[in-house]
Design an enzyme around this catalytic site. Structure first.
Site, mmCIF file in Angstrom:
data_model
loop_
_atom_site.group_PDB
_atom_site.id
_atom_site.type_symbol
_atom_site.label_atom_id
_atom_site.label_comp_id
_atom_site.label_asym_id
_atom_site.label_seq_id
_atom_site.Cartn_x
_atom_site.Cartn_y
_atom_site.Cartn_z
ATOM 1 N N CYS A 1 -1.094 -10.427 1.984
ATOM 2 C CA CYS A 1 -1.561 -10.036 0.643
ATOM 3 C C CYS A 1 -3.056 -10.277 0.490
ATOM 4 C CB CYS A 1 -0.801 -10.809 -0.436
ATOM 5 S SG CYS A 1 0.968 -10.526 -0.380
ATOM 6 N N ARG B 1 5.834 -4.308 -1.128
ATOM 7 C CA ARG B 1 4.487 -3.726 -1.250
ATOM 8 C C ARG B 1 4.621 -2.281 -1.741
ATOM 9 N NH1 ARG B 1 1.616 -7.606 1.156
ATOM 10 N NH2 ARG B 1 2.803 -8.810 2.674
#
Lengths: 72, 219
Positions: free
Chosen positions: B55, B132
Site C-alpha cells: 500500500c 485493491r
C-alpha cells in the site's frame, strides 16, 4: 482537515472561503478564486453553512452576520 | 442447546454505467460526499491497510501520477478500514521517511459503510480488509470502470492513466479503443447497425479489416 477546528477556530482554507464570500458567489467561483479543488470547497461550504457562518441563496453562498463576526 | 443462525448479507456491487452509490464519509480532508466531486472525474480506490508495504508503494505511485490526473480533470480519493488518526499517522510517516506528501483525501471507513456499498470487501481475500479496488466515476456521477486487484499485487498506474485517457477519448469522439490502445493510436469506429450502413462503411475511407472492424486516426 475539516475547515472548522474542534475548538471553533477556522482552518486557513475556511477563512479564505469566508473572505471571498463577502460578495455572494457560487461554489465553482469560490474554487476558481481560491485555487482549492471544487470538492474541497463544496465540503467546506457545507460545514460553514451548518455552522451558520454562510447561508445559501440559490446556488450562491452569502456571508452571514456570524460569519462576518468570525472574520473580525 | 440453541442453534443460532446468522444471516450473512452478500456484498453489493455497483454496476457499470449506473450512478455510483452516494456516500458521506470522514476523510483526512474533512467530511466528503461523493456528490462533492460532481463535474470532475474521480478515481475512488481502496487499499487493505495503512502501514503496509504494498500500500505504501501504491500511495507513492498514485501521488506520482496525481499531476497527470489533474491535467485530465481527475481527482483521487483513497479508502481503507482504518481510523482517520491512522491515516494521518501513516501519511505523516510517508512524508517523514520518504519525503512525499500525500495530496489527496483518504476515507476512514471504520464502519465499512462505503466498502460494503462498493463491494470492496471480498471475504475470500480478507474479511477485515478491503481489496485493491479502483472505481472510475465520471463528472455526472456515473460509474464507468472498475478494476479489482488482490492483496498481494500492487496496481499498475500506467493502466489507470490509460483507462482514463481511453474513457475520455471515447466520450469526446464517440469511438471505442482497441486492445493496448494508447493516446495517438488509431481508434475503432462504432460498428454499423444496418446492412446499408455496413455497405457505406467500407466506402467511407476508414482503415477496415472488414465492415465490422474499422479504425481511424483522430486529428
Amino acid at each position: 482537515m475539516a475547515c472548522i477546528n474542534p475548538d471553533g477556530t477556522l482552518a486557513p482554507s475556511a477563512i479564505q472561503v469566508l473572505r471571498e464570500a463577502e460578495q455572494p458567489k457560487t461554489a465553482a467561483e469560490l474554487a476558481q478564486i481560491s485555487g482549492l479543488p471544487l470538492f474541497r470547497v463544496r465540503s467546506s461550504l457545507r460545514e460553514l453553512v451548518q455552522a451558520g457562518l454562510l447561508r445559501e441563496d440559490g446556488d450562491h453562498f452569502v456571508l452571514t452576520e456570524s460569519g462576518r463576526a468570525k472574520l473580525e | 442447546m440453541t442453534e443460532e443462525t446468522s444471516v450473512v448479507s452478500s456484498p453489493s456491487f455497483p454496476r457499470l454505467n449506473e450512478p455510483a452509490p452516494e456516500f458521506e464519509a470522514v476523510t483526512t480532508h474533512g467530511t466528503i460526499r461523493l456528490s462533492d466531486y460532481r463535474d470532475s472525474w474521480l478515481i475512488l480506490f481502496s487499499h487493505p491497510a495503512d502501514f503496509t508495504p504494498v500500500c505504501t508503494t501504491e500511495f507513492l505511485a498514485f501521488t506520482e501520477i496525481y499531476p497527470e490526473l489533474q491535467k485530465r480533470g481527475v481527482e483521487l480519493l483513497g479508502l481503507s478500514i482504518d481510523s482517520v488518526y491512522s491515516h494521518i499517522a501513516w501519511t505523516r510517516n510517508i512524508e517523514e521517511k520518504l519525503g512525499v506528501k500525500i495530496p489527496f483525501p483518504i476515507i476512514a471507513d471504520l464502519n465499512k459503510e462505503v466498502a460494503t456499498l462498493y463491494g470492496m470487501i471480498q471475504p475470500g481475500a480478507s474479511k477485515t480488509e478491503t481489496v485493491r479496488a479502483v472505481f472510475i466515476i465520471d463528472p455526472k456521477g456515473i460509474l464507468r470502470a472498475m478494476i479489482y486487484y488482490p492483496l498481494t499485487t500492487g496496481r499498475n498506474m500506467d493502466e489507470i492513466l490509460r483507462l482514463i485517457d481511453a474513457l475520455q477519448t471515447s466520450d469526446k469522439h464517440q469511438v471505442a479503443t482497441p486492445a493496448n490502445w494508447r493516446p495517438g493510436d488509431k481508434v475503432i469506429v462504432p460498428p454499423p447497425t444496418t446492412a446499408e450502413m455496413a455497405e457505406e462503411r467500407v466506402k467511407a475511407g476508414y482503415e477496415c479489416v472488414d465492415w465490422y472492424l474499422c479504425k481511424k486516426s483522430l486529428e
